[in-house]
Design an enzyme around this catalytic site. Structure first.
Site, PDB file in Angstrom:
ATOM      1  CD  GLU A  88      82.729  33.247  45.958  1.00  0.00           C
ATOM      2  OE1 GLU A  88      81.978  33.636  46.884  1.00  0.00           O
ATOM      3  OE2 GLU A  88      83.617  33.944  45.483  1.00  0.00           O
TER       4      GLU A  88
ATOM      5  CB  CYS B 228      74.883  31.901  47.995  1.00  0.00           C
ATOM      6  SG  CYS B 228      75.267  32.965  46.598  1.00  0.00           S
TER       7      CYS B 228
ATOM      8  CE  LYS C 164      80.696  16.899  41.256  1.00  0.00           C
ATOM      9  NZ  LYS C 164      79.240  16.988  41.076  1.00  0.00           N
TER      10      LYS C 164
ATOM     11  CD  GLU D 284      72.945  28.616  52.692  1.00  0.00           C
ATOM     12  OE1 GLU D 284      73.621  27.580  52.760  1.00  0.00           O
ATOM     13  OE2 GLU D 284      73.169  29.523  51.867  1.00  0.00           O
TER      14      GLU D 284
HETATM   15  P1  NAD Z   1      76.766  21.200  47.979  1.00  0.00           P
HETATM   16  O1  NAD Z   1      77.884  21.720  48.783  1.00  0.00           O
HETATM   17  O2  NAD Z   1      75.991  20.065  48.495  1.00  0.00           O
HETATM   18  O3  NAD Z   1      77.266  20.751  46.534  1.00  0.00           O
HETATM   19  C1  NAD Z   1      77.961  21.633  45.683  1.00  0.00           C
HETATM   20  C2  NAD Z   1      78.827  20.830  44.723  1.00  0.00           C
HETATM   21  O4  NAD Z   1      79.815  20.129  45.481  1.00  0.00           O
HETATM   22  C3  NAD Z   1      78.088  19.775  43.915  1.00  0.00           C
HETATM   23  O5  NAD Z   1      78.619  19.766  42.601  1.00  0.00           O
HETATM   24  C4  NAD Z   1      78.437  18.483  44.616  1.00  0.00           C
HETATM   25  O6  NAD Z   1      78.421  17.370  43.763  1.00  0.00           O
HETATM   26  C5  NAD Z   1      79.845  18.774  45.086  1.00  0.00           C
HETATM   27  N1  NAD Z   1      80.300  17.986  46.244  1.00  0.00           N
HETATM   28  C6  NAD Z   1      79.561  17.513  47.273  1.00  0.00           C
HETATM   29  N2  NAD Z   1      80.348  16.842  48.142  1.00  0.00           N
HETATM   30  C7  NAD Z   1      81.614  16.898  47.645  1.00  0.00           C
HETATM   31  C8  NAD Z   1      82.869  16.405  48.104  1.00  0.00           C
HETATM   32  N3  NAD Z   1      82.994  15.728  49.232  1.00  0.00           N
HETATM   33  N4  NAD Z   1      83.956  16.663  47.356  1.00  0.00           N
HETATM   34  C9  NAD Z   1      83.870  17.372  46.206  1.00  0.00           C
HETATM   35  N5  NAD Z   1      82.700  17.853  45.726  1.00  0.00           N
HETATM   36  C10 NAD Z   1      81.587  17.633  46.448  1.00  0.00           C
HETATM   37  O7  NAD Z   1      75.879  22.494  47.694  1.00  0.00           O
HETATM   38  P2  NAD Z   1      74.482  22.542  46.961  1.00  0.00           P
HETATM   39  O8  NAD Z   1      73.460  21.977  47.878  1.00  0.00           O
HETATM   40  O9  NAD Z   1      74.622  22.007  45.584  1.00  0.00           O
HETATM   41  O10 NAD Z   1      74.289  24.133  46.797  1.00  0.00           O
HETATM   42  C11 NAD Z   1      73.744  24.920  47.783  1.00  0.00           C
HETATM   43  C12 NAD Z   1      74.811  25.634  48.577  1.00  0.00           C
HETATM   44  O11 NAD Z   1      75.659  26.405  47.706  1.00  0.00           O
HETATM   45  C13 NAD Z   1      74.243  26.629  49.551  1.00  0.00           C
HETATM   46  O12 NAD Z   1      74.891  26.509  50.786  1.00  0.00           O
HETATM   47  C14 NAD Z   1      74.551  27.971  48.911  1.00  0.00           C
HETATM   48  O13 NAD Z   1      74.614  29.045  49.817  1.00  0.00           O
HETATM   49  C15 NAD Z   1      75.842  27.703  48.247  1.00  0.00           C
HETATM   50  N6  NAD Z   1      76.101  28.681  47.179  1.00  0.00           N
HETATM   51  C16 NAD Z   1      77.044  29.646  47.379  1.00  0.00           C
HETATM   52  C17 NAD Z   1      77.281  30.601  46.406  1.00  0.00           C
HETATM   53  C18 NAD Z   1      78.320  31.671  46.605  1.00  0.00           C
HETATM   54  O14 NAD Z   1      78.715  32.277  45.606  1.00  0.00           O
HETATM   55  N7  NAD Z   1      78.767  31.939  47.815  1.00  0.00           N
HETATM   56  C19 NAD Z   1      76.550  30.575  45.220  1.00  0.00           C
HETATM   57  C20 NAD Z   1      75.594  29.575  45.051  1.00  0.00           C
HETATM   58  C21 NAD Z   1      75.377  28.634  46.044  1.00  0.00           C
END
Ligand code: NAD
Length: 505
Positions: free
Chosen positions: A277, A311, A202, A409
């Site tokens: 991650e 990230c 997804k 962050e």
């Molecule tokens: P997010 O956590 O809001 O969403 C990420 C994904 O999770 C989306 O596909 C979203 O639809 C899904 N999601 C949201 N709530 C959910 C739930 N309750 N159950 C299942 N899925 C759910 O993150 P974002 O705003 O899309 O991305 C930014 C974040 O991602 C930042 O914190 C960044 O640091 C992190 N990130 C980490 C890495 C890494 O490798 N460590 C890489 C890229 C981004």
């Protein structure tokens, strides 16, 4: 100081290939076919460069999620993928990478339209990164090893024959964020497939375009139906359903620490395997021996690349007190390179933020910082534009360790700059965070470099560079930045189970 005052939009039309992708009927990719949702709900694709709605995609229902998991389950259980000779699986993955390469320009444009990143950056980093990731991971299919014989330690030799099998876990649910949509999707799918798993992926609701296009390309690669299923939709509905599904064996998530904690709880309640991650607040440390003309642009790139929506972004800058002023001066000068422009502007190095929500979040943090007493060395505002979510590259100084801009962050083009005196002090400051994803050290002093690299609590430490991520090197976080590692051998093994077989002779 404000970097620029106006963002031009209208002279950058979409290509015919992009228009075609945007005009596609909202559907889901299940069991190798494009299918309608059982519900009628859709979500909007918004181009962050203009703020305009340019397409729609499916907001998957529970029933859609169940159908996708059932397809992945069947494809795993009947062995149509895992029983193929590893070299055949490897070949199909290499073919997929080649198909991506043939569509590189279109994928880069779609990523730019969807996420807001400059098309040139997507073409130079995201798309080749995704292609390289598939090629690298493909090679493991035939090299992961099957049975390994181990002599039992507590019985005389020859009484038992024992060995360890490495087997694919099964069905993997994979959920990715919006900052590197195609790269993140491939980073999830490729190791799972190489290990013999099947997947339901997804993408983030802000950026689903390249994942949907990836499904088209998977259809052309020869990978059997049902091995990869791609569903779109909201996280708290479709994502949650996927994580809870009893037929899912493993959950791999990249996203925020807050959502990662929820997913971890939900998934481990049913003892699914989990890799996470998550977020970061990565320190970048400049020691006194470095030429500020090198450190300034280098540390600016560490935060402003991808509009700071990375990230591992170097969002906390620590410069030694003897060079702080000159590093800051060079950093501020380098900020003009990162002036925000529309994602299809060929002159752009930094685009808008991904969404209105992210724009408000980042501007909110800047305001909080100012209110708490931080001073703005550059930026701190949004350029004038005829729409879109642009934020100027921002440096905050006079910050205190307890401020939210230092602790949380922000995920935008905002860095907090601080002074330090000695190595132990800066290691303490750098580690004073709940995150532990990455860190950067700028010095030509080898001994100091290695000493600090050992002291920093982070999954990756860069020396005199930043954001260098390679498929061969394990990637992941200490502390609240994650669980487990992706990439490298470890990244593939995370999709496998070990089975010990002991036979009395
Ligand atoms: P997010 O956590 O809001 O969403 C990420 C994904 O999770 C989306 O596909 C979203 O639809 C899904 N999601 C949201 N709530 C959910 C739930 N309750 N159950 C299942 N899925 C759910 O993150 P974002 O705003 O899309 O991305 C930014 C974040 O991602 C930042 O914190 C960044 O640091 C992190 N990130 C980490 C890495 C890494 O490798 N460590 C890489 C890229 C981004």
């Amino acid at each position: 100081m404000t970097v620029m005052t106006n963002v031009k939009l209208e002279q950058f039309p979409y290509s015919e290939a992009a228009k075609k992708a945007l005009a596609r009927k909202p559907q889901l990719f299940i069991d190798g076919e494009w299918v309608d949702s059982t519900g009628g709900a859709t979500l909007e694709v918004i181009d962050p460069s203009s703020g305009k709605v340019v397409s729609h995609f499916v907001d998957a229902t529970n029933d859609d999620v169940d159908r996708a998991v059932a397809a992945a389950r069947r494809a795993f259980d009947d062995g149509r993928w895992s029983d193929l000779p590893p070299m055949v699986r490897e070949g199909m993955l290499h073919k997929l990478a080649d198909i991506l390469a043939a569509h590189a320009d279109e994928l880069a444009e779609l990523e730019a339209i969807d996420n807001g990143k400059p098309k040139g950056m997507a073409a130079a980093i995201d798309v080749p990164g995704a292609i390289g990731m598939i090629h690298y991971m493909a090679g493991w299919a035939s090299k992961l090893g099957g049975a390994e014989q181990i002599e039992p330690s507590a019985t005389p030799r020859g009484l038992f024959h024992s060995y360890v099998r490495r087997e694919p876990i099964g069905v993997a649910a994979q959920i990715v964020p919006w900052n590197f949509p195609l790269l993140m999707a491939v980073l999830k799918i490729a190791p799972a497939l190489t290990a013999g798993c099947t997947v339901v992926l997804k993408p983030a609701e802000q950026t689903s375009l390249t994942a949907l296009r990836l499904a088209d390309l998977i259809q052309q690669s020869g990978i059997p139906n049902g091995v990869v299923n791609i569903i779109t939709g909201n996280g708290h509905t479709a994502g949650d359903r996927l994580v809870r599904h009893p037929d899912v064996d493993k959950v791999a998530f990249t996203g925020s620490t807050e959502v990662g904690k929820i997913i971890n709880k939900t998934a481990t309640d049913s003892l699914k395997r989990v890799t996470l991650e998550l977020g970061g607040k990565s320190p970048v440390i400049v020691l006194p021996d470095v030429d500020p003309k090198v450190a300034g642009p280098g540390t600016a790139q560490a935060i402003f690349f991808n509009s700071g929506q990375v990230c591992v972004a170097g969002s906390r800058l620590y410069a030694h007190k003897s060079v702080f002023d000159s590093v800051l001066e060079n950093f501020v000068e380098a900020s003009s390179f990162w002036q925000p422009r529309a994602s299809l502007d060929p002159a752009g190095h930094m685009g808008p933020l991904v969404s209105d929500e992210q724009f408000n979040r980042v501007m909110g943090y800047i305001e909080q910082g100012k209110k708490a007493g931080a001073s703005v060395a550059v930026g701190g505002d949004a350029p004038a534009s005829e729409g879109g979510y642009y934020v100027n590259p921002t440096v905050l100084v006079d910050v205190k360790p307890e401020m939210s801009v230092v602790r949380e962050e922000i995920f935008g083009p905002v860095v907090v700059a601080q002074r330090f005196d000695d190595l132990d002090e800066v290691a303490r400051q750098a580690n004073d965070t709940r995150f532990g994803l990455a860190a950067g050290i700028w010095t030509n002093n080898l001994s100091a470099m290695h000493k600090l690299a050992g002291k920093l609590k982070a999954g990756t430490v860069w020396g005199n560079c930043h954001s260098m991520i390679d498929p061969a090197l394990p990637f992941g976080g200490y502390k609240e930045s994650g669980l487990g590692r992706e990439q490298g051998r470890e990244g593939v093994e995370a999709y496998t189970e070990l089975k010990s077989v002991i036979i009395a002779l």
